[in-house]
Scaffold this motif. Structure first.
Motif, short mmCIF file in Angstrom:
data_model
loop_
_atom_site.label_atom_id
_atom_site.label_comp_id
_atom_site.label_asym_id
_atom_site.label_seq_id
_atom_site.Cartn_x
_atom_site.Cartn_y
_atom_site.Cartn_z
N MET A 35 -7.89 -17.80 -0.93
CA MET A 35 -8.54 -16.52 -1.18
C MET A 35 -7.69 -15.65 -2.10
O MET A 35 -8.19 -15.04 -3.03
CB MET A 35 -8.63 -15.81 0.16
N ARG A 36 -6.41 -15.65 -1.83
CA ARG A 36 -5.48 -14.85 -2.62
C ARG A 36 -5.47 -15.35 -4.05
O ARG A 36 -5.48 -14.57 -5.00
CB ARG A 36 -4.09 -15.00 -2.01
N ARG A 37 -5.47 -16.66 -4.20
CA ARG A 37 -5.46 -17.25 -5.54
C ARG A 37 -6.73 -16.86 -6.29
O ARG A 37 -6.69 -16.50 -7.47
CB ARG A 37 -5.33 -18.77 -5.46
N LEU A 51 -2.70 -3.02 -9.22
CA LEU A 51 -2.44 -2.65 -7.84
C LEU A 51 -1.16 -3.32 -7.33
O LEU A 51 -0.37 -2.71 -6.59
CB LEU A 51 -3.62 -3.03 -6.96
N ALA A 52 -0.97 -4.58 -7.74
CA ALA A 52 0.24 -5.28 -7.33
C ALA A 52 1.46 -4.58 -7.91
O ALA A 52 2.47 -4.37 -7.22
CB ALA A 52 0.18 -6.73 -7.79
N LEU A 99 -12.37 -22.20 -3.12
CA LEU A 99 -12.45 -21.16 -2.10
C LEU A 99 -13.62 -21.42 -1.17
O LEU A 99 -13.50 -21.40 0.06
CB LEU A 99 -12.60 -19.79 -2.77
N ILE A 153 1.02 -3.24 9.78
CA ILE A 153 -0.09 -2.85 8.91
C ILE A 153 -0.34 -1.34 8.93
O ILE A 153 -1.36 -0.87 8.42
CB ILE A 153 -1.39 -3.61 9.25
N TYR A 184 3.36 -11.38 -2.34
CA TYR A 184 3.15 -9.94 -2.28
C TYR A 184 4.06 -9.25 -1.28
O TYR A 184 3.78 -8.16 -0.81
CB TYR A 184 1.68 -9.64 -1.98
N ASP A 223 1.69 -1.47 -8.75
CA ASP A 223 1.85 -0.19 -8.08
C ASP A 223 2.63 -0.35 -6.77
O ASP A 223 3.45 0.49 -6.41
CB ASP A 223 0.49 0.44 -7.76
N TYR A 224 2.33 -1.43 -6.07
CA TYR A 224 2.98 -1.61 -4.78
C TYR A 224 4.36 -2.22 -4.92
O TYR A 224 5.32 -1.80 -4.27
CB TYR A 224 2.11 -2.48 -3.88
N ALA A 235 -6.76 -8.94 6.36
CA ALA A 235 -6.00 -9.79 5.43
C ALA A 235 -4.51 -9.60 5.67
O ALA A 235 -3.75 -10.57 5.74
CB ALA A 235 -6.36 -9.44 3.99
N GLU A 236 -4.08 -8.35 5.83
CA GLU A 236 -2.66 -8.11 6.12
C GLU A 236 -2.25 -8.80 7.41
O GLU A 236 -1.17 -9.40 7.50
CB GLU A 236 -2.39 -6.60 6.25
N ALA A 253 -0.18 2.19 -1.35
CA ALA A 253 -0.29 1.14 -2.34
C ALA A 253 -0.46 -0.23 -1.70
O ALA A 253 -1.20 -1.07 -2.21
CB ALA A 253 0.94 1.14 -3.23
N ALA A 263 -8.58 -14.23 -5.79
CA ALA A 263 -8.50 -12.81 -6.13
C ALA A 263 -7.59 -12.61 -7.34
O ALA A 263 -7.91 -11.85 -8.26
CB ALA A 263 -7.98 -12.02 -4.93
N GLY A 304 -9.20 -5.47 4.18
CA GLY A 304 -7.79 -5.42 3.80
C GLY A 304 -6.84 -5.49 4.98
O GLY A 304 -5.83 -6.18 4.94
N TYR A 324 -3.99 -5.01 -0.59
CA TYR A 324 -4.64 -5.99 0.31
C TYR A 324 -6.15 -5.80 0.33
O TYR A 324 -6.89 -6.76 0.52
CB TYR A 324 -4.01 -5.92 1.70
N ASP A 325 -6.60 -4.57 0.13
CA ASP A 325 -8.05 -4.36 -0.01
C ASP A 325 -8.57 -5.17 -1.20
O ASP A 325 -9.62 -5.81 -1.12
CB ASP A 325 -8.36 -2.88 -0.23
N ASP A 347 -1.82 -12.42 6.88
CA ASP A 347 -0.63 -12.64 6.07
C ASP A 347 0.62 -12.64 6.95
O ASP A 347 1.51 -13.49 6.82
CB ASP A 347 -0.53 -11.55 5.00
N LEU A 405 -6.40 -6.16 -10.06
CA LEU A 405 -5.45 -6.57 -9.03
C LEU A 405 -4.02 -6.49 -9.52
O LEU A 405 -3.12 -6.05 -8.80
CB LEU A 405 -5.76 -7.99 -8.57
#
Lengths: 220, 220
Positions: free
Chosen positions: B92-94, B106-107, A88, B47, B182, B109-110, B27-28, A6, B96, B24, A11-12, B31, B103
């Motif tokens: 970038m995160r904002r 997915l958030a 961005l 990661i 996250y 889910d994690y 990105a991790e 997850a 997304a 991804g 992050y993907d 982060d 998203l």
DNA sequence: GTTTCATTCAAGAGATCCATTGACTAGCGG
DNA sequence: CCGCTAGTCAATGGATCTCTTGAATGAAAC
């Protein structure tokens, strides 16, 4: 992007917005769209690509959610989904400016020598606007001026500048601006104006940056 | 990225910083690196990738200029080249968050269900810090706390929280924070603390966002 | 010098990306 | 209905990306 946990999937998805901009042509598209909405054909023209290819890139941006489209008769207009997309793009550009090797050279190759052009900052222009001793000249295409411009600016698209020099008060101190730091229109304008005897300068960047800084603008 | 004109080459180069983040795993990495420098092995662990693969991704980030490395004995430490890179990642995160479809799911889910956790904003925490009626708890690994933390926060890494509950004044109102929006550590901490009877809440995001907002921090 | 540990390098298979081409569709004017 | 225009779709080949594996380096420890 498979079934790998997850966290990886999350992050993907976060990286999707970067993927959308991870291509020179799409970066160009976003740069133009930051000035206002455009049809596919216009965009294809701006980025020197076939309509088919431009359409594909636009589909990709659409899928990422960064742009939206609307149909008007036979034409389809694309635009940025929100100001965040402009943020961005500008942040990305700033990061590239600071860190991507060789960028300065590439900029010089495209823009030519800027060292002979007087450049003024946003803050400078703001104070000079308040004092009223300057003519601000928007040299972008008419539609972009119409979609929003620096308050008090006049519009003479770069293509018509030579034939419309009469619109500028004689001997006025002119500051030209266009789309942003990598747009050549203002440079060209300053070169033309200097040749004609105007004391001209270019704004360090363009309208989107002015708007982002919450400086005075006129919008439709 | 071929011989297609100076403008195309320039925009290709501008897109490089996006390409660097267009994955991804990278990105991790960014982060985690936003919390401070780390060795390759530590990063690989964070990661969930092999060291070889992690190394390749780090090379890519290195080539893009977004990260730097330094050798210390047998180990190599990577870090972000400048704060601009952190800005880029957060922007970038904002983007997304606002625009990438799916998203939120997915958030969820994690991260699991956050609706039962009390969340407070940066501004809230700042005023409560001024009033001094709150214990701020940094649950990131010790090294990250050492590299910089919210002024006045105490460090109890999430892994040791259960065994070090005694370090927290009895009945104190606790606000836990970690790496960012996250990151699950603060969520976990709040769940543990609530079970033990502390009135705990999580900060809406993490240390980098606090620092970006120029709120009071302690740095080495 | 040999061993050990952390990291990088090299090669390869499978997936994705990208420009091109040519065919297709949706709306409009007749 | 026909033809026209603006965009999209589908298929292709070549380039790039990503993960895996196993071997190669470089610095320290023995």
């Amino acid at each position: 992007m498979a079934d790998h946990g997850a966290k990886a999937a999350l992050y993907d998805a976060l990286a999707e917005s970067a993927k959308a901009l991870a291509n020179g042509r799409r970066a160009e598209l976003v740069d133009v769209l930051a000035q206002g909405e455009r049809s596919v054909e216009e965009l294809a023209d701006e980025i020197d690509q076939t309509v088919a290819n431009t359409s594909q890139h636009l589909q990709r941006l659409l899928r990422s959610g960064l742009v939206e489209s609307r149909r008007e008769g036979t034409r389809i207009y694309y635009s940025l989904s929100s100001p965040v997309v402009g943020d961005l793009w500008r942040t990305m550009r700033r990061a590239a400016q600071e860190h991507v090797a060789g960028l300065e050279q590439l900029a010089a190759d495209y823009l030519g020598d800027r060292s002979t052009l007087r450049t003024i900052t946003r803050d400078d222009l703001r104070t000079r606007l308040r004092d009223g001793d300057v003519v601000v000249l928007d040299v972008r295409p008419e539609a972009e001026y119409a979609a929003g411009h620096i308050r008090g600016a006049i519009s003479i698209p770069i293509a018509h500048l030579k034939s419309r020099l009469g619109d500028i008060p004689d001997g006025a101190d002119v500051v030209a601006y266009c789309r942003g730091p990598y747009c050549i229109y203002a440079d060209e304008a300053v070169r033309v104006l200097k040749k004609k005897g105007f004391p001209a300068a270019r704004l360090e960047d363009g309208f989107p940056e002015w708007a982002e800084a919450r400086l005075p603008v006129t919008r439709p």
